[in-house]
Structure formats: C-alpha cells, structure tokens
Design a protein around this motif. Structure first.
Motif, PDB file in Angstrom:
ATOM      1  N   GLY A   2      41.168  42.094  46.554  1.00 49.06           N
ATOM      2  CA  GLY A   2      39.730  42.202  46.645  1.00 49.06           C
ATOM      3  C   GLY A   2      38.981  41.167  45.826  1.00 49.06           C
ATOM      4  O   GLY A   2      39.591  40.502  45.093  1.00 49.06           O
ATOM      5  N   ARG A   3      37.674  41.400  45.983  1.00 49.31           N
ATOM      6  CA  ARG A   3      36.921  40.487  45.356  1.00 49.31           C
ATOM      7  C   ARG A   3      36.743  40.579  43.703  1.00 49.31           C
ATOM      8  O   ARG A   3      36.933  39.541  43.287  1.00 49.31           O
ATOM      9  CB  ARG A   3      35.355  40.495  45.809  1.00 49.31           C
ATOM     10  CG  ARG A   3      34.350  39.465  45.204  1.00 49.31           C
ATOM     11  CD  ARG A   3      32.868  39.493  45.789  1.00 49.31           C
ATOM     12  NE  ARG A   3      32.930  39.640  47.462  1.00 49.31           N
ATOM     13  CZ  ARG A   3      31.918  40.102  47.596  1.00 49.31           C
ATOM     14  NH1 ARG A   3      30.996  40.480  47.222  1.00 49.31           N
ATOM     15  NH2 ARG A   3      31.664  40.495  49.118  1.00 49.31           N
ATOM     16  N   GLY A   4      36.827  42.037  43.325  1.00 43.40           N
ATOM     17  CA  GLY A   4      36.903  41.969  41.880  1.00 43.40           C
ATOM     18  C   GLY A   4      38.195  41.847  41.205  1.00 43.40           C
ATOM     19  O   GLY A   4      38.110  40.684  40.276  1.00 43.40           O
ATOM     20  N   PRO A   5      39.229  41.990  41.737  1.00 41.06           N
ATOM     21  CA  PRO A   5      40.735  41.838  41.165  1.00 41.06           C
ATOM     22  C   PRO A   5      40.719  40.113  41.067  1.00 41.06           C
ATOM     23  O   PRO A   5      41.158  39.526  40.072  1.00 41.06           O
ATOM     24  CB  PRO A   5      41.463  42.498  42.157  1.00 41.06           C
ATOM     25  CG  PRO A   5      41.001  43.477  42.417  1.00 41.06           C
ATOM     26  CD  PRO A   5      39.584  43.095  42.599  1.00 41.06           C
ATOM     27  N   LYS A   6      40.431  39.522  42.334  1.00 40.89           N
ATOM     28  CA  LYS A   6      40.443  38.028  42.262  1.00 40.89           C
ATOM     29  C   LYS A   6      39.421  37.335  41.427  1.00 40.89           C
ATOM     30  O   LYS A   6      40.027  36.391  40.620  1.00 40.89           O
ATOM     31  CB  LYS A   6      39.991  37.552  43.684  1.00 40.89           C
ATOM     32  CG  LYS A   6      40.402  35.980  44.052  1.00 40.89           C
ATOM     33  CD  LYS A   6      39.900  35.613  45.507  1.00 40.89           C
ATOM     34  CE  LYS A   6      40.188  34.236  45.512  1.00 40.89           C
ATOM     35  NZ  LYS A   6      39.940  33.507  46.834  1.00 40.89           N
ATOM     36  N   LYS A   7      38.316  37.863  41.042  1.00 49.18           N
ATOM     37  CA  LYS A   7      37.509  37.396  40.081  1.00 49.18           C
ATOM     38  C   LYS A   7      38.318  37.384  38.858  1.00 49.18           C
ATOM     39  O   LYS A   7      38.147  36.430  37.928  1.00 49.18           O
ATOM     40  CB  LYS A   7      36.078  38.120  40.302  1.00 49.18           C
ATOM     41  CG  LYS A   7      35.179  37.596  39.082  1.00 49.18           C
ATOM     42  CD  LYS A   7      33.997  38.521  39.011  1.00 49.18           C
ATOM     43  CE  LYS A   7      33.095  38.347  37.671  1.00 49.18           C
ATOM     44  NZ  LYS A   7      32.497  39.338  37.089  1.00 49.18           N
ATOM     45  N   TYR A   8      38.516  38.624  38.376  1.00 51.65           N
ATOM     46  CA  TYR A   8      39.106  38.830  37.114  1.00 51.65           C
ATOM     47  C   TYR A   8      40.520  37.995  36.715  1.00 51.65           C
ATOM     48  O   TYR A   8      40.720  37.400  35.795  1.00 51.65           O
ATOM     49  CB  TYR A   8      39.506  40.366  36.840  1.00 51.65           C
ATOM     50  CG  TYR A   8      38.218  41.084  36.570  1.00 51.65           C
ATOM     51  CD1 TYR A   8      37.544  40.809  35.618  1.00 51.65           C
ATOM     52  CD2 TYR A   8      37.987  41.823  37.422  1.00 51.65           C
ATOM     53  CE1 TYR A   8      36.454  41.209  35.387  1.00 51.65           C
ATOM     54  CE2 TYR A   8      36.744  42.452  37.068  1.00 51.65           C
ATOM     55  CZ  TYR A   8      36.108  42.260  35.873  1.00 51.65           C
ATOM     56  OH  TYR A   8      34.668  43.088  35.913  1.00 51.65           O
ATOM     57  N   TRP A  12      41.153  35.164  33.943  1.00 52.27           N
ATOM     58  CA  TRP A  12      42.370  35.137  32.954  1.00 52.27           C
ATOM     59  C   TRP A  12      42.936  33.911  33.203  1.00 52.27           C
ATOM     60  O   TRP A  12      43.729  33.342  32.210  1.00 52.27           O
ATOM     61  CB  TRP A  12      43.283  36.357  33.514  1.00 52.27           C
ATOM     62  CG  TRP A  12      42.520  37.691  33.202  1.00 52.27           C
ATOM     63  CD1 TRP A  12      41.339  37.827  32.375  1.00 52.27           C
ATOM     64  CD2 TRP A  12      42.747  39.031  33.718  1.00 52.27           C
ATOM     65  NE1 TRP A  12      40.870  39.246  32.248  1.00 52.27           N
ATOM     66  CE2 TRP A  12      41.977  39.925  33.384  1.00 52.27           C
ATOM     67  CE3 TRP A  12      43.935  39.080  34.538  1.00 52.27           C
ATOM     68  CZ2 TRP A  12      41.797  41.189  33.863  1.00 52.27           C
ATOM     69  CZ3 TRP A  12      43.595  40.777  35.166  1.00 52.27           C
ATOM     70  CH2 TRP A  12      42.840  41.398  34.408  1.00 52.27           C
ATOM     71  N   LEU A  13      43.236  33.134  34.444  1.00 52.54           N
ATOM     72  CA  LEU A  13      44.015  32.056  34.579  1.00 52.54           C
ATOM     73  C   LEU A  13      43.294  30.745  33.603  1.00 52.54           C
ATOM     74  O   LEU A  13      43.841  30.046  33.066  1.00 52.54           O
ATOM     75  CB  LEU A  13      44.168  31.704  35.997  1.00 52.54           C
ATOM     76  CG  LEU A  13      45.344  32.491  36.671  1.00 52.54           C
ATOM     77  CD1 LEU A  13      44.898  32.273  38.158  1.00 52.54           C
ATOM     78  CD2 LEU A  13      46.626  32.017  36.151  1.00 52.54           C
ATOM     79  N   HIS A  14      42.076  30.996  33.947  1.00 53.53           N
ATOM     80  CA  HIS A  14      41.083  29.828  33.461  1.00 53.53           C
ATOM     81  C   HIS A  14      41.214  29.905  31.788  1.00 53.53           C
ATOM     82  O   HIS A  14      41.104  29.009  31.122  1.00 53.53           O
ATOM     83  CB  HIS A  14      39.602  29.860  33.660  1.00 53.53           C
ATOM     84  CG  HIS A  14      39.647  29.188  35.056  1.00 53.53           C
ATOM     85  ND1 HIS A  14      39.477  27.988  35.423  1.00 53.53           N
ATOM     86  CD2 HIS A  14      39.722  29.599  36.329  1.00 53.53           C
ATOM     87  CE1 HIS A  14      39.469  27.718  36.644  1.00 53.53           C
ATOM     88  NE2 HIS A  14      39.472  28.611  37.334  1.00 53.53           N
TER      89      HIS A  14
END
Length: 84
Positions: A2-8, A12-14
C-alpha cells in the motif's frame, strides 16, 4: 504494498536504517514474491551496493551467524540559493 507502507519503507531506506529486505513467503500462490522487483527499486532509488547488502550479504550473514553491516545513508543533496 500500500501507499503508506511503501512511503515508510522508502523513508527508512533513505535514512539508512534498513538492515535486511526479505519475505515471509507464507502464500506464494496468492501473493507471489516480488523480491526481484524490490531489489531493482532499491538499486535504482538508493544504489546497487546497498541493494546487494540488504538482499544478499546481510541475510546470508544472519543465517551464518556472521557480522551484518548497516548501509550508509545516501548523501543528501545540498541545495543552493533559493533551492537551486
């Protein structure tokens, strides 16, 4: 994802706080693995060395009881006058 998990996940990767990318693989028929696609996203958005660390080196090191490594956060872009 989903959009929320992908955003987080991308945040975190960045920030360099992700140590491993893996799958629980409970249901590969209803939810096929997309680790190759995820690897490609990390390699493109962050860098190929970080993708290798998160998808290959650290998972293997955990299984072997060896040292894992924390990825370096990507260098932040320095903005000049008026954001240019």
């Amino acid at each position: 994802m989903g959009r929320g998990p992908k955003k987080y996940a991308m945040e975190w990767l960045h920030e360099g706080i992700v140590h491993v990318v893996a799958s629980d693989a409970h249901n590969t028929t209803g939810r096929p693995l997309k680790l190759k696609e995820a690897f490609d996203v990390v390699a493109q958005e962050i860098d190929p060395d970080t993708a290798d660390l998160l998808f290959t080196h650290n998972p293997k090191a955990i299984i072997e009881g060896s040292q894992t490594y924390q990825p370096q956060p990507p260098k932040k872009r320095k903005w000049g006058f008026l954001g240019f």
